[in-house]
Enzyme design. Structure first.
Site, short mmCIF file in Angstrom:
data_model
loop_
_atom_site.label_atom_id
_atom_site.label_comp_id
_atom_site.label_asym_id
_atom_site.label_seq_id
_atom_site.Cartn_x
_atom_site.Cartn_y
_atom_site.Cartn_z
N GLY A 193 -112.12 -110.79 -47.86
CA GLY A 193 -110.74 -110.16 -47.06
C GLY A 193 -110.58 -109.20 -47.97
N SER A 194 -109.31 -109.18 -48.19
CA SER A 194 -108.10 -108.16 -49.00
C SER A 194 -107.87 -108.56 -50.25
CB SER A 194 -106.77 -108.07 -47.95
OG SER A 194 -106.82 -107.35 -47.19
N VAL A 195 -108.29 -109.60 -50.54
CA VAL A 195 -108.62 -109.82 -52.08
C VAL A 195 -109.09 -108.87 -52.99
CG1 VAL A 195 -108.42 -112.66 -51.89
CG2 VAL A 195 -110.07 -111.66 -52.12
#
Lengths: 567, 127
Positions: free
Chosen positions: A263-265
């Site tokens: 995801g956003s990492v």
């Protein structure tokens, strides 16, 4: 005519006798030589059934010489059934002095005729051994063997792994370095892990794992300058002394043996790619009004920002739409594929242990794949592989080969991004913690940079994603003014609680763990606190203002990058 | 005429056999002695290894962390870490090298070193 020699028969008999004596002397001489070259005592001791140093495995130590795995002598009790007259009575006597011995099963084993060996119990305690000797049972066999013990219990499982009943490595370091550990028992195998850091990471990660009722968790600490893996925790875990009893999913090393869509990492990778391409700068803006359409797909943000966001805002607020546009502006599929390949995401991690999962790297790169990969979906990598990449991108731009053994030399690869890109990425990571979604990772003593991530997991049995199951993560770097250590935490399917207002985002669940770990390991590793001047250097580049959105009436943060040379 | 050398050979053979027998006995004794020593060495090595494993178990971080508060110890905070070059008046730190016997609640007397006062570490004068 001469008469035959009367002594001829006697002479031939004498020659025969002399030959016999010669043979006898040769035999005696050969035996003397054999005795002079007597077998070494260790060989004799081995024949006696006693364990020798050659039978054991080498110790495993941490970077400071603390014992993580060692062999100690252990006594096994068995009986020779031939000497047992009353199996039931013998079994009763033994069961009375030995813990965990099944009396009925033992009686059956002892009654089995034809067998000369009936095992009773392994790893006898000293008091049990004494009690058995006091019983004075005929046919008692006490064998001493080396037993592998892990003084820290399950702290280092599954990194260390375990050994089987015959002392052969079954998993982790024990399996990967089995031959080395057996062939050189006198030379300990020193790893680069740090027992103290491992303890802190385990304590903090386990607290979060229990609190958020996750099904799994991974935590790791990496030395950015050397590639040393200082600590690695995977939960749930197993007791290495009872490896064979552990279920398959418990044996899994979630940091290296499992891959996640993080995801956003992953937006850090996209940001680094965009900045490195030269087509995107920290001062650029992208329209973040949603939804963003690619063919029949729609991409949304958690909150619709309804305006253009600056690159710092895109990363600090974790905008999917903004990140997708950054990725497309940077060059799309060709740029992204080449960049991710340069980071090694297309192949399995270069790691010496068998617990090593192959990343799920897209085969085809249509625009929608570029878009989803930009915010960490459609590509699945192991947390350690991702951490290695971020350590390079936000360190000095050059990846380090991961180190597990202290004897392995530090290897620095060619640069994947320029030093300026790495510096810009660190500033963005600082902004995430200072003003963005990672504020709960903030530390009192250190300047921390990081990125939050919350990814929906792929749905079971159908296409698409299951929004009820997420992977929450946070990757943090400290001290940010001179990056030294990277800490990453991944929680698999965490559940929000009252303390998080029901949220299970990485910023609420994983970020506080990283902050707490950094606050505790920083002093242990001798890292001086970050100076105020260092913090000011980051603050100086930030322009910010609070504005009221006329449509919603909500107060909003506006963030932008100010070039250092601007007055 | 041949009897004498024959007798001599028999005597020699008997003497050699006796010599070999004696040597064999001696070798057997030595082997037993060496085996005993090897066993003893293995036993002692086992004891040392067991003690080392016990030490590792007793000094495991989880146990020490639980015991530390009883000794008045608290986790180190970042601000307690100071770069060596930031320390002034190093001669004033001589006190840290002295050792003091300190009786602990368990009755054990530990030898501890003094912690230098912060005003010494941070520089400046005595408050």
């Amino acid at each position: 005519m001469t008469s035959p020699d009367p002594l001829a028969p006697s002479r031939s008999r004498l020659r025969l006798l002399a030959l016999g004596f010669l043979l006898a002397f040769a035999l005696v001489g050969a035996r003397l030589v054999q005795l002079l070259l007597a077998e070494p005592a260790a060989e004799l001791a081995r024949r006696d059934g006693a364990p020798t140093a050659a039978d054991r495995r080498a110790d495993i130590l941490d970077r400071n010489g603390r014992v993580l795995a060692t062999d100690i002598p252990s006594v096994t009790l068995a009986l020779d059934p031939l000497y047992v007259r009353d199996p039931a009575a013998t079994a009763r006597k033994l069961a009375a002095v030995l813990e965990g011995v099944d009396e009925a099963a033992l009686a059956r084993r002892l009654a089995r005729r034809g067998s000369r060996y009936a095992p009773v119990k392994r790893h006898l305690l000293p008091r049990e051994q004494r009690a058995v000797l006091e019983l004075g049972l005929p046919g008692t066999i006490l064998e001493t063997r080396w037993r592998r013990v892990y003084p820290e219990g399950d702290l280092f499982a599954p990194l260390l792994g375990a050994v089987g009943a015959d002392g052969q490595g079954l998993a982790g370091v024990e399996y990967a370095f089995d031959r080395r550990l057996r062939s050189r028992p006198g030379e300990p195998l020193r790893l680069v892990v740090d027992l103290r850091v491992q303890h802190v990471l385990r304590e903090e990660l386990e607290a979060a794992f229990r609190r958020f009722r996750a099904i799994g968790a991974c935590g790791l600490v990496l030395d950015v300058r050397t590639g040393d893996l200082l600590a690695e925790v995977s939960l749930p875990t197993y007791d290495p002394h009872r490896f064979t009893e552990a279920a398959e999913e418990v044996r899994l090393d979630r940091c290296t043996g499992a891959v996640y869509e993080l995801g956003s990492v992953f937006k850090l990778v996209t940001a680094a790619m965009a900045l490195e391409s030269g087509r995107v700068g920290l001062g650029d803006r992208f329209d973040a009004r949603g939804p963003f359409r690619i063919g029949r797909f729609r991409i949304r943000d958690v909150h619709d920002y309804g305006r253009a966001l600056t690159v710092p805002e895109i990363i600090a607020f974790s905008s999917n739409i903004g990140t997708v546009q950054m990725a497309l502006a940077a060059g799309g599929a060709a740029t992204m594929r080449a960049f991710l390949t340069r980071l090694g995401f297309h192949r399995p991690l270069d790691w010496p242990l068998p617990e090593r999962a192959r990343p799920l790297f897209p085969r085809r790169w249509p625009e929608i794949t570029v878009a989803t990969v930009a915010f960490g979906h459609g590509i699945a990598v192991s947390p350690l592989q991702y951490a290695q990449a971020v350590a390079a991108l936000a360190g000095d731009g050059r990846p380090r080969r991961l180190r597990l053994l202290a004897a392995t030399p530090v290897e620095v690869g060619p640069a994947v991004v320029r030093a300026e890109t790495a510096e810009a990425l660190r500033w963005l990571m600082w902004l995430v913690v200072e003003r963005g979604t990672g504020s709960k990772a903030a530390s009192q003593g250190y300047l921390i940079g990081g990125k939050t991530g919350t990814a929906d997991k792929p749905a079971r049995g159908r296409r698409g994603y299951d929004t009820s199951r997420t992977v929450s993560s946070f990757v943090g770097l400290f001290p940010l003014e001179a990056p030294r250590y990277l800490v990453m935490v991944v929680l698999d399917e965490p559940q929000g609680d009252e303390g998080t207002f029901g949220f299970r985002y990485g910023g609420w669940t994983a970020a506080p763990v990283v902050g707490a770990v950094i606050d505790r390991i920083g002093p242990l590793l001798g890292v001086p606190p970050s100076a105020e001047e260092a913090r000011q250097r980051f603050v100086q580049r930030l322009w910010e203002r609070q504005e009221v959105d006329p449509a919603s009436g909500r107060r909003e943060k506006r963030l932008a990058f100010v070039a250092a040379d601007r007055p | 005429m041949l009897r004498r050398p024959l007798v001599l050979l028999v005597v020699l053979l008997l003497a050699a056999t006796a010599g070999v027998y004696r040597q064999e006995l001696r070798v057997v004794e030595l082997r037993r002695e060496l085996a005993d020593l090897a066993r003893e060495r293995t036993r002692l090595e086992g004891e040392i290894r067991t003690l080392r494993a016990s030490l590792a178990w007793l000094t495991r971080p989880a146990r020490l962390a639980a015991l530390a508060p009883e000794l008045g110890m608290v986790p180190a905070r970042a601000e307690r870490i100071v770069p060596a070059e930031a320390i002034d008046r190093r001669e004033g730190l001589e006190i840290a090298r002295r050792r003091f016997p300190v009786p602990l609640p368990s009755g054990y007397v530990a030898t501890l070193r003094a912690r230098p006062p912060l005003w010494l570490v941070r520089g400046g004068g005595r408050p």
